[in-house]
Design a protein around this motif. Sequence first.
Motif, PDB file in Angstrom:
ATOM      1  N   MET A 174      58.823  20.161  34.626  1.00  0.00           N
ATOM      2  CA  MET A 174      57.647  20.964  34.342  1.00  0.00           C
ATOM      3  C   MET A 174      58.080  22.255  33.645  1.00  0.00           C
ATOM      4  O   MET A 174      59.017  22.905  34.065  1.00  0.00           O
ATOM      5  N   ASP A 175      57.381  22.609  32.594  1.00  0.00           N
ATOM      6  CA  ASP A 175      57.713  23.806  31.822  1.00  0.00           C
ATOM      7  C   ASP A 175      56.785  24.943  32.237  1.00  0.00           C
ATOM      8  O   ASP A 175      55.621  24.979  31.843  1.00  0.00           O
ATOM      9  N   PHE A 176      57.292  25.864  33.047  1.00  0.00           N
ATOM     10  CA  PHE A 176      56.462  26.933  33.596  1.00  0.00           C
ATOM     11  C   PHE A 176      56.140  28.034  32.592  1.00  0.00           C
ATOM     12  O   PHE A 176      55.284  28.855  32.841  1.00  0.00           O
ATOM     13  N   ASP A 177      56.833  28.075  31.469  1.00  0.00           N
ATOM     14  CA  ASP A 177      56.625  29.143  30.493  1.00  0.00           C
ATOM     15  C   ASP A 177      55.878  28.691  29.247  1.00  0.00           C
ATOM     16  O   ASP A 177      55.656  29.478  28.349  1.00  0.00           O
ATOM     17  N   LYS A 178      55.502  27.432  29.157  1.00  0.00           N
ATOM     18  CA  LYS A 178      54.904  26.880  27.942  1.00  0.00           C
ATOM     19  C   LYS A 178      53.470  27.398  27.759  1.00  0.00           C
ATOM     20  O   LYS A 178      52.608  27.200  28.598  1.00  0.00           O
ATOM     21  N   ILE A 179      53.244  28.050  26.629  1.00  0.00           N
ATOM     22  CA  ILE A 179      51.909  28.528  26.274  1.00  0.00           C
ATOM     23  C   ILE A 179      51.193  27.390  25.543  1.00  0.00           C
ATOM     24  O   ILE A 179      51.768  26.736  24.680  1.00  0.00           O
ATOM     25  N   ARG A 180      49.935  27.161  25.903  1.00  0.00           N
ATOM     26  CA  ARG A 180      49.146  26.091  25.286  1.00  0.00           C
ATOM     27  C   ARG A 180      47.794  26.647  24.837  1.00  0.00           C
ATOM     28  O   ARG A 180      47.449  27.786  25.139  1.00  0.00           O
ATOM     29  N   GLN A 181      47.037  25.799  24.157  1.00  0.00           N
ATOM     30  CA  GLN A 181      45.691  26.190  23.748  1.00  0.00           C
ATOM     31  C   GLN A 181      44.790  26.315  24.972  1.00  0.00           C
ATOM     32  O   GLN A 181      45.004  25.644  25.984  1.00  0.00           O
ATOM     33  N   LEU A 182      43.775  27.151  24.850  1.00  0.00           N
ATOM     34  CA  LEU A 182      42.845  27.368  25.949  1.00  0.00           C
ATOM     35  C   LEU A 182      41.859  26.215  26.074  1.00  0.00           C
ATOM     36  O   LEU A 182      41.396  25.683  25.070  1.00  0.00           O
ATOM     37  N   THR A 183      41.542  25.872  27.312  1.00  0.00           N
ATOM     38  CA  THR A 183      40.438  24.959  27.603  1.00  0.00           C
ATOM     39  C   THR A 183      39.200  25.816  27.857  1.00  0.00           C
ATOM     40  O   THR A 183      39.291  27.057  27.933  1.00  0.00           O
ATOM     41  N   ALA A 184      38.060  25.173  28.034  1.00  0.00           N
ATOM     42  CA  ALA A 184      36.834  25.905  28.363  1.00  0.00           C
ATOM     43  C   ALA A 184      36.998  26.662  29.687  1.00  0.00           C
ATOM     44  O   ALA A 184      36.551  27.805  29.814  1.00  0.00           O
ATOM     45  N   ASP A 185      37.675  26.058  30.664  1.00  0.00           N
ATOM     46  CA  ASP A 185      37.908  26.737  31.952  1.00  0.00           C
ATOM     47  C   ASP A 185      38.798  27.969  31.773  1.00  0.00           C
ATOM     48  O   ASP A 185      38.559  29.006  32.392  1.00  0.00           O
ATOM     49  N   ASP A 186      39.828  27.850  30.932  1.00  0.00           N
ATOM     50  CA  ASP A 186      40.712  28.990  30.665  1.00  0.00           C
ATOM     51  C   ASP A 186      39.929  30.131  30.020  1.00  0.00           C
ATOM     52  O   ASP A 186      40.126  31.301  30.352  1.00  0.00           O
ATOM     53  N   GLU A 187      39.057  29.802  29.073  1.00  0.00           N
ATOM     54  CA  GLU A 187      38.243  30.817  28.393  1.00  0.00           C
ATOM     55  C   GLU A 187      37.284  31.476  29.376  1.00  0.00           C
ATOM     56  O   GLU A 187      37.108  32.696  29.352  1.00  0.00           O
ATOM     57  N   ASN A 188      36.693  30.701  30.272  1.00  0.00           N
ATOM     58  CA  ASN A 188      35.797  31.272  31.288  1.00  0.00           C
ATOM     59  C   ASN A 188      36.550  32.223  32.215  1.00  0.00           C
ATOM     60  O   ASN A 188      36.044  33.297  32.563  1.00  0.00           O
ATOM     61  N   THR A 189      37.753  31.835  32.618  1.00  0.00           N
ATOM     62  CA  THR A 189      38.572  32.718  33.459  1.00  0.00           C
ATOM     63  C   THR A 189      38.895  33.996  32.703  1.00  0.00           C
ATOM     64  O   THR A 189      38.774  35.100  33.243  1.00  0.00           O
ATOM     65  N   PHE A 190      39.292  33.860  31.438  1.00  0.00           N
ATOM     66  CA  PHE A 190      39.592  35.035  30.622  1.00  0.00           C
ATOM     67  C   PHE A 190      38.390  35.974  30.555  1.00  0.00           C
ATOM     68  O   PHE A 190      38.524  37.185  30.755  1.00  0.00           O
ATOM     69  N   GLN A 191      37.220  35.421  30.290  1.00  0.00           N
ATOM     70  CA  GLN A 191      36.012  36.253  30.189  1.00  0.00           C
ATOM     71  C   GLN A 191      35.716  36.964  31.508  1.00  0.00           C
ATOM     72  O   GLN A 191      35.259  38.107  31.517  1.00  0.00           O
ATOM     73  N   SER A 192      35.992  36.300  32.630  1.00  0.00           N
ATOM     74  CA  SER A 192      35.761  36.905  33.950  1.00  0.00           C
ATOM     75  C   SER A 192      36.625  38.140  34.184  1.00  0.00           C
ATOM     76  O   SER A 192      36.215  39.059  34.896  1.00  0.00           O
ATOM     77  N   TYR A 193      37.817  38.150  33.599  1.00  0.00           N
ATOM     78  CA  TYR A 193      38.771  39.232  33.831  1.00  0.00           C
ATOM     79  C   TYR A 193      39.026  40.082  32.586  1.00  0.00           C
ATOM     80  O   TYR A 193      39.931  40.913  32.579  1.00  0.00           O
ATOM     81  N   LYS A 194      38.221  39.897  31.559  1.00  0.00           N
ATOM     82  CA  LYS A 194      38.451  40.545  30.268  1.00  0.00           C
ATOM     83  C   LYS A 194      38.511  42.072  30.362  1.00  0.00           C
ATOM     84  O   LYS A 194      39.378  42.700  29.761  1.00  0.00           O
ATOM     85  N   LEU A 195      37.619  42.688  31.121  1.00  0.00           N
ATOM     86  CA  LEU A 195      37.627  44.154  31.226  1.00  0.00           C
ATOM     87  C   LEU A 195      38.925  44.670  31.832  1.00  0.00           C
ATOM     88  O   LEU A 195      39.506  45.640  31.347  1.00  0.00           O
ATOM     89  N   GLY A 196      39.404  44.016  32.884  1.00  0.00           N
ATOM     90  CA  GLY A 196      40.678  44.414  33.491  1.00  0.00           C
ATOM     91  C   GLY A 196      41.846  44.189  32.557  1.00  0.00           C
ATOM     92  O   GLY A 196      42.777  44.996  32.497  1.00  0.00           O
ATOM     93  N   ILE A 197      41.799  43.096  31.806  1.00  0.00           N
ATOM     94  CA  ILE A 197      42.850  42.790  30.835  1.00  0.00           C
ATOM     95  C   ILE A 197      42.874  43.860  29.748  1.00  0.00           C
ATOM     96  O   ILE A 197      43.935  44.378  29.391  1.00  0.00           O
ATOM     97  N   GLU A 198      41.699  44.214  29.225  1.00  0.00           N
ATOM     98  CA  GLU A 198      41.635  45.233  28.171  1.00  0.00           C
ATOM     99  C   GLU A 198      42.119  46.591  28.673  1.00  0.00           C
ATOM    100  O   GLU A 198      42.833  47.304  27.961  1.00  0.00           O
ATOM    101  N   LYS A 199      41.771  46.931  29.899  1.00  0.00           N
ATOM    102  CA  LYS A 199      42.233  48.200  30.471  1.00  0.00           C
ATOM    103  C   LYS A 199      43.766  48.222  30.553  1.00  0.00           C
ATOM    104  O   LYS A 199      44.404  49.209  30.190  1.00  0.00           O
TER     105      LYS A 199
END
Length: 102
Positions: free
Chosen positions: A1-26
């Motif tokens: 298993m490759d723990f560092d491999k970056i991949r394209q976002l799924t719809a679930d990944d995008e939803n998670t990102f949107q949920s935490y976007k303000l904290g990420i931007e800060k």
Amino acid sequence: MDFDKIRQLTADDENTFQSYKLGIEKALHKTFPSLSTDFQAKAVGVNVVDACALLYTYMIALPDGKFAKVKFTVGGLPAPGTPINREPTFTVDSESYSTIDS
């Protein structure tokens, strides 16, 4: 298993990102103070490790054509004697990267 491999976002990944976007931007503004105040973070890649919690690493496009790496954990149990904190702590690598595979 490759723990560092970056991949394209799924719809679930995008939803998670949107949920935490303000904290990420800060966190991005704290690490990269030269970012404009109207900077809108856009995730371009992700790595998710499902351990006793979900460990997220998002690659964020920066205005200069480079990428920032933002990490945070969601869920899991705290160490004994540690208060439960429902908000993740965002960690941003201090350097930017020229590719999302960094």
